[in-house]
Design a protein around this motif. Sequence first.
Motif, short mmCIF file in Angstrom:
data_model
loop_
_atom_site.label_atom_id
_atom_site.label_comp_id
_atom_site.label_asym_id
_atom_site.label_seq_id
_atom_site.Cartn_x
_atom_site.Cartn_y
_atom_site.Cartn_z
N UNK A 105 0.76 -1.33 -0.01
CA UNK A 105 -0.05 0.17 0.07
C UNK A 105 0.79 1.19 -0.10
N UNK A 106 1.90 1.24 0.73
CA UNK A 106 2.73 2.34 0.93
C UNK A 106 3.64 2.70 -0.65
N UNK A 107 3.97 1.46 -1.19
CA UNK A 107 4.51 1.77 -2.41
C UNK A 107 3.59 2.45 -3.46
N UNK A 108 2.22 1.86 -3.35
CA UNK A 108 1.28 2.46 -4.15
C UNK A 108 0.90 3.92 -4.40
N UNK A 131 -4.66 9.89 -11.16
CA UNK A 131 -4.15 9.99 -9.84
C UNK A 131 -5.25 9.41 -8.71
N UNK A 132 -6.40 10.04 -8.87
CA UNK A 132 -7.35 9.70 -7.86
C UNK A 132 -7.76 8.45 -8.12
N UNK A 133 -8.08 7.71 -9.24
CA UNK A 133 -8.22 6.22 -9.43
C UNK A 133 -7.15 5.53 -8.79
N UNK A 134 -6.09 5.62 -9.02
CA UNK A 134 -4.73 4.83 -8.54
C UNK A 134 -5.10 4.91 -7.04
N UNK A 135 -5.18 5.83 -6.37
CA UNK A 135 -5.54 6.15 -5.13
C UNK A 135 -6.49 5.26 -4.42
N UNK A 136 -7.60 5.56 -5.10
CA UNK A 136 -8.86 4.58 -4.73
C UNK A 136 -8.62 3.28 -4.69
N UNK A 168 -7.70 -1.77 -0.99
CA UNK A 168 -7.00 -3.09 -0.45
C UNK A 168 -6.95 -3.02 1.32
N UNK A 169 -7.16 -2.00 1.96
CA UNK A 169 -7.21 -1.97 3.16
C UNK A 169 -8.49 -2.61 3.85
N UNK A 170 -8.14 -3.52 4.65
CA UNK A 170 -9.26 -4.40 5.21
C UNK A 170 -10.18 -3.46 6.12
#
Length: 81
Positions: free
Chosen positions: A4-7, A63-68, A73-75
Amino acid sequence: AKKLKIQLDKVRAEIATSKGRYQTPKLIDQTGYLYSMLDRADQKPGRDAYIRLDELKDWLRKCQTECAQALKQIPKEDQNK
């Protein structure tokens, strides 16, 4: 968590210009530059300004799509923390 941090770091790299000399201006800086150009003008913006604005909007949506996608992926139980 590392994935997640990498993304999110990847998204941030697209949005904010990294420190250092001769860095390529990213979304925030390019948007600010377009705004400052238009703010100083005493005439209607030219066609090129509208084209550039559309390009920057597309970049922001990407960028918004990639962030979303990364945040999905966060439970669920961790989202409320």
